[in-house]
Scaffold this motif. Structure first.
Motif, PDB file in Angstrom:
ATOM      1  N   GLN A 371       0.852  -1.222   0.029  1.00 24.78           N
ATOM      2  CA  GLN A 371      -0.114  -0.300  -0.159  1.00 24.78           C
ATOM      3  C   GLN A 371       0.791   1.261   0.029  1.00 24.78           C
ATOM      4  OE1 GLN A 371      -4.073   1.767   2.298  1.00 24.78           O
ATOM      5  NE2 GLN A 371      -2.575   0.486   3.472  1.00 24.78           N
ATOM      6  N   LYS A 372       1.974   1.328   0.826  1.00 26.24           N
ATOM      7  CA  LYS A 372       2.936   2.423   0.828  1.00 26.24           C
ATOM      8  C   LYS A 372       3.418   2.733  -0.756  1.00 26.24           C
ATOM      9  CE  LYS A 372       6.669   1.848   3.028  1.00 26.24           C
ATOM     10  NZ  LYS A 372       7.721   1.639   4.330  1.00 26.24           N
ATOM     11  N   GLN A 373       3.643   1.766  -1.255  1.00 25.33           N
ATOM     12  CA  GLN A 373       4.337   1.881  -2.670  1.00 25.33           C
ATOM     13  C   GLN A 373       3.394   2.272  -3.612  1.00 25.33           C
ATOM     14  OE1 GLN A 373       7.717   2.008  -3.272  1.00 25.33           O
ATOM     15  NE2 GLN A 373       7.650   1.601  -1.070  1.00 25.33           N
ATOM     16  N   TRP A 374       1.914   1.862  -3.541  1.00 22.57           N
ATOM     17  CA  TRP A 374       0.812   2.358  -4.202  1.00 22.57           C
ATOM     18  C   TRP A 374       0.735   3.889  -3.963  1.00 22.57           C
ATOM     19  CZ3 TRP A 374      -3.538   4.058  -2.125  1.00 22.57           C
ATOM     20  CH2 TRP A 374      -4.707   4.677  -2.950  1.00 22.57           C
ATOM     21  N   LEU A 375       0.619   4.223  -2.801  1.00 20.25           N
ATOM     22  CA  LEU A 375       0.250   5.582  -2.308  1.00 20.25           C
ATOM     23  C   LEU A 375       1.321   6.429  -3.014  1.00 20.25           C
ATOM     24  CD1 LEU A 375      -0.394   6.703   1.315  1.00 20.25           C
ATOM     25  CD2 LEU A 375       1.421   7.843  -0.114  1.00 20.25           C
ATOM     26  N   LEU A 376       2.586   6.080  -2.609  1.00 22.50           N
ATOM     27  CA  LEU A 376       3.808   7.032  -3.378  1.00 22.50           C
ATOM     28  C   LEU A 376       3.543   7.006  -4.859  1.00 22.50           C
ATOM     29  CD1 LEU A 376       6.677   6.215  -1.282  1.00 22.50           C
ATOM     30  CD2 LEU A 376       5.266   8.349  -0.871  1.00 22.50           C
ATOM     31  N   GLN A 377       3.451   5.952  -5.508  1.00 21.87           N
ATOM     32  CA  GLN A 377       3.378   6.132  -6.888  1.00 21.87           C
ATOM     33  C   GLN A 377       1.937   6.892  -7.406  1.00 21.87           C
ATOM     34  OE1 GLN A 377       5.347   4.771  -9.166  1.00 21.87           O
ATOM     35  NE2 GLN A 377       3.958   4.657 -11.262  1.00 21.87           N
ATOM     36  N   THR A 378       0.852   6.581  -6.898  1.00 21.56           N
ATOM     37  CA  THR A 378      -0.252   7.507  -7.089  1.00 21.56           C
ATOM     38  C   THR A 378      -0.097   9.017  -7.077  1.00 21.56           C
ATOM     39  OG1 THR A 378      -1.839   5.678  -6.461  1.00 21.56           O
ATOM     40  CG2 THR A 378      -2.762   7.804  -6.669  1.00 21.56           C
ATOM     41  N   LEU A 379       0.487   9.215  -6.069  1.00 25.27           N
ATOM     42  CA  LEU A 379       0.688  10.688  -5.683  1.00 25.27           C
ATOM     43  C   LEU A 379       1.956  11.415  -6.360  1.00 25.27           C
ATOM     44  CD1 LEU A 379      -0.167  10.984  -1.784  1.00 25.27           C
ATOM     45  CD2 LEU A 379      -1.716  11.509  -3.700  1.00 25.27           C
ATOM     46  N   THR A 380       2.949  10.806  -6.324  1.00 24.69           N
ATOM     47  CA  THR A 380       4.160  11.477  -7.101  1.00 24.69           C
ATOM     48  C   THR A 380       3.969  11.400  -8.452  1.00 24.69           C
ATOM     49  OG1 THR A 380       5.278   9.526  -6.922  1.00 24.69           O
ATOM     50  CG2 THR A 380       5.514  11.028  -5.030  1.00 24.69           C
ATOM     51  N   THR A 381       3.347  10.571  -9.168  1.00 26.80           N
ATOM     52  CA  THR A 381       3.308  10.391 -10.760  1.00 26.80           C
ATOM     53  C   THR A 381       1.820  11.068 -11.157  1.00 26.80           C
ATOM     54  OG1 THR A 381       2.241   8.300 -10.710  1.00 26.80           O
ATOM     55  CG2 THR A 381       4.627   8.338 -10.820  1.00 26.80           C
ATOM     56  N   SER A 382       0.935  11.419 -10.467  1.00 28.89           N
ATOM     57  CA  SER A 382      -0.103  12.082 -10.985  1.00 28.89           C
ATOM     58  C   SER A 382       0.105  13.577 -11.447  1.00 28.89           C
ATOM     59  CB  SER A 382      -1.186  12.379  -9.906  1.00 28.89           C
ATOM     60  OG  SER A 382      -2.379  12.986 -10.042  1.00 28.89           O
ATOM     61  N   SER A 383      -0.881  13.743 -12.802  1.00 32.90           N
ATOM     62  CA  SER A 383      -0.728  14.908 -13.455  1.00 32.90           C
ATOM     63  C   SER A 383      -1.900  15.841 -12.967  1.00 32.90           C
ATOM     64  CB  SER A 383      -0.746  14.649 -14.804  1.00 32.90           C
ATOM     65  OG  SER A 383      -2.044  13.875 -15.186  1.00 32.90           O
ATOM     66  N   ALA A 384      -2.706  15.443 -12.019  1.00 35.35           N
ATOM     67  CA  ALA A 384      -3.664  16.348 -11.266  1.00 35.35           C
ATOM     68  C   ALA A 384      -3.082  17.809 -10.615  1.00 35.35           C
ATOM     69  CB  ALA A 384      -4.455  15.585 -10.470  1.00 35.35           C
ATOM     70  N   ARG A 385      -3.779  18.750 -10.811  1.00 37.82           N
ATOM     71  CA  ARG A 385      -3.274  19.789 -10.143  1.00 37.82           C
ATOM     72  C   ARG A 385      -3.305  19.620  -8.595  1.00 37.82           C
ATOM     73  NH1 ARG A 385      -2.587  25.052 -11.550  1.00 37.82           N
ATOM     74  NH2 ARG A 385      -3.545  24.545 -13.687  1.00 37.82           N
ATOM     75  N   TRP A 386      -4.113  19.010  -7.832  1.00 41.17           N
ATOM     76  CA  TRP A 386      -4.412  19.016  -6.343  1.00 41.17           C
ATOM     77  C   TRP A 386      -3.933  17.396  -6.202  1.00 41.17           C
ATOM     78  CZ3 TRP A 386      -3.809  22.909  -3.298  1.00 41.17           C
ATOM     79  CH2 TRP A 386      -3.981  24.129  -3.805  1.00 41.17           C
ATOM     80  N   ARG A 387      -3.141  16.917  -5.309  1.00 38.56           N
ATOM     81  CA  ARG A 387      -2.960  15.431  -4.942  1.00 38.56           C
ATOM     82  C   ARG A 387      -3.352  15.284  -3.568  1.00 38.56           C
ATOM     83  NH1 ARG A 387       2.335  15.603  -7.690  1.00 38.56           N
ATOM     84  NH2 ARG A 387       1.747  16.284  -9.700  1.00 38.56           N
ATOM     85  N   VAL A 388      -4.295  14.574  -3.099  1.00 32.44           N
ATOM     86  CA  VAL A 388      -4.913  14.767  -1.958  1.00 32.44           C
ATOM     87  C   VAL A 388      -4.845  13.065  -1.315  1.00 32.44           C
ATOM     88  CG1 VAL A 388      -7.135  14.835  -0.697  1.00 32.44           C
ATOM     89  CG2 VAL A 388      -6.436  16.297  -2.703  1.00 32.44           C
TER      90      VAL A 388
END
Length: 548
Positions: A371-388
């Protein structure tokens, strides 16, 4: 534009458009087909308002876990009202009068079962237009349910001007009234985020009594849990909230047992009466996961027969066009034991710093590696303006007393400081990071830092108080003296706001320019509804981490 009948019927052979989520769960999150689910735009339902909805659909309706082309639709039938030769009908329309239909169909009543408490969870992914408010209902034996309103997600590359979320947590039917939910139902929003503790497993303080079939004060069986969920879902204010807004949720500990954790072999509840019996406690937590799955409209990966902790994978992300990416987590199934013992005061609560150096140990985890790796991948690679980041428990350090001895609560991230530091360092270059948290029974706003007390700002965190449970600074005198705002703010310079005296929720609005968070506070322990008041408002500016 609404989907045409031709397109709807064309989706049926692929079995991708709609599925009935059954007790079998399934590792895809879509579950097994519990019977033939027919999608047919010609399905005839009785008129809206026909019959006594509460007698057939006692928990009303709900929708949750939106996609750009669907949601999970939910209802529950009263066993005594079920007609075995009549299907359960459903439809989604553009309007409240159901004159402009988008999709409709039927589910054999034989697909419902007592194991799921006759709950129906219908995944209509693939059938609905993106980024739309729509209306839905069910019908059975000539009776129409109340109508609900749903909202699908935008497509991931859509330009979205704004997003408005209502953020709530912690509702104990026996300790408080659900006034907050009645008001939230009336407020305009896109979605509701529920951060956990949708129920409490205890029935100790009878402000509104719940009589468990086992006769105990803590749920210990499936029937106990079903009784608690039925009771919570009978509340008119909670029903109104779930009818009005599509739900995105996770779980915390009280869906199971206070301070639940995983000891490497089985789930543990240090305060729960079954914890001394490994087999009984494991079975109880399995039942609790299953009941949560059937009572909430969630699209999660669920494998009921799997070994712990792989029974359920609840982390998932939601993309609101180019504006916001939301990563929702759970922090119970994979967490390490508490760092300095499983006793109450001095071991898990009000822990003295000098007595608990183990809270800083490397390798201690709340998330688990996957879950930790999924979380970091999701937030650090997202192209959205806001990462929540949605967390069921507070992220920021909270020193309850700074004068020696320093005291912490180690069921939160203060018991897992190395993992917190790792995450904050890994997220230090993630622009526009906002954390939404809960569990504390207090409102809080803080700047997240890559190293406390004066490391660089990484993002902002906002914690919602309990919607319907006892605020933390009003219980356990004289300890509650240390939980009042002046002392918390003095002891924790990264905090900009703290209020542990009131209930309520957060209203969070995103635009290209800013994230605005409004604290809506009220009292839930009195039987007379009382309107919320705005007690604080914060703005996080695009491109500027933390709070000013």
């Amino acid at each position: 534009m609404p989907l045409t009948r031709r397109r709807i019927l064309g989706l049926v052979p692929a079995v991708a458009g709609v599925s009935l989520l059954s007790a079998c769960g399934g590792d895809s999150g879509h579950g097994g087909i519990g019977g033939t689910v027919t999608v047919d735009d010609g399905t005839l339902l009785p008129p809206p308002g026909a019959g006594d909805a509460a007698s057939v659909f006692p928990s009303s309706v709900a929708s949750g876990d939106p996609t750009p082309s669907g949601v999970i639709l939910w209802t529950r039938l009263e066993e005594s009202a079920i007609e075995p030769d009549q299907d359960v009908l459903w439809e989604v329309a553009e309007d409240e009068r159901f004159l402009r239909r988008v999709a409709a169909g039927r589910v054999p009543v034989s697909a419902l079962s007592p194991e799921s408490d006759y709950a129906l969870r219908l995944d209509v992914d693939g059938l609905l237009p993106a980024n739309r408010f729509l209306y839905y209902r069910f019908a059975h034996a000539g009776v129409s349910s109340r109508a609900g309103r749903l909202r699908t997600l935008p497509e991931s590359d859509d330009e979205v001007a704004s997003l408005r979320l209502l953020v709530a947590s912690c509702q104990d039917y026996t300790l408080a009234y659900f006034h907050a939910f009645g008001e939230m139902a009336q407020r305009e929003a896109d979605y509701v985020l529920h951060m956990g503790d949708f129920i409490y497993e205890s029935a100790i303080v009878p402000l509104r009594p719940v009589n468990l079939p086992s006769g105990g004060q803590y749920a210990s069986s499936r029937e106990d849990l079903l009784t608690i969920y039925r009771t919570h879902r009978s509340d008119a204010n909670l029903q109104a909230l779930l009818e009005a807004h599509t739900l995105i949720c996770t779980f915390d500990d009280h869906e199971f047992a206070n301070d639940l954790y995983f000891d490497g072999e089985r789930p543990r509840g240090p305060d729960h009466p079954l914890d001394g019996d490994p087999e009984a406690m494991t079975q109880y937590v399995r039942e609790a996961l299953d009941v949560w799955y059937h009572y909430l409209p969630v699209r999660v990966q669920y494998a009921p027969e799997a070994a712990f902790p792989n029974v359920m994978t609840a982390q998932r992300s939601f993309r609101f066009g180019r504006l916001v990416e939301l990563a929702m987590t759970e922090l119970r199934m994979h967490r390490s034991p508490h760092p300095c013992g499983e006793g109450n005061f001095g071991e898990r609560q009000l822990v003295v710093e000098s007595n608990c150096e183990a809270r800083h140990d490397e390798g201690r985890t709340l998330l688990g590696d996957e879950q930790k790796q999924w979380l970091l991948q999701t937030l650090t690679t997202s192209s959205a303006r806001w990462r929540v980041l949605g967390l069921p428990i507070p992220f920021s350090p909270i020193s309850i007393a700074q004068l020696p001895p320093t005291v912490y609560e180690v069921d939160h991230w203060d018991g897992y400081t190395a993992e917190r530091a790792e995450l904050l360092h890994a997220l230090r270059d993630t622009e526009n990071l906002v954390v939404l948290a809960a569990d504390l029974h207090a409102f809080a706003a803080a700047t997240l830092r890559d190293g406390y007390p004066d490391g660089p700002a990484v993002g902002a965190e906002f914690t919602t108080s309990a919607a319907a449970a006892t605020p933390i600074a009003t219980i356990n005198p004289p300890a509650n003296v240390f939980l009042q705002s002046p002392l918390i703010l003095a002891n924790n310079p990264h905090f900009s706001f703290w209020d542990g005296t009131r209930n309520g929720w957060l209203e969070v609005e995103f635009s290209d320019q800013a994230c605005t968070v409004t604290v809506r506070a009220m009292q839930a322990q009195i039987p007379i509804p009382n309107p919320s008041i705005e007690t604080a408002r914060f703005t996080v500016t695009d491109g500027v981490p933390g709070l000013a």
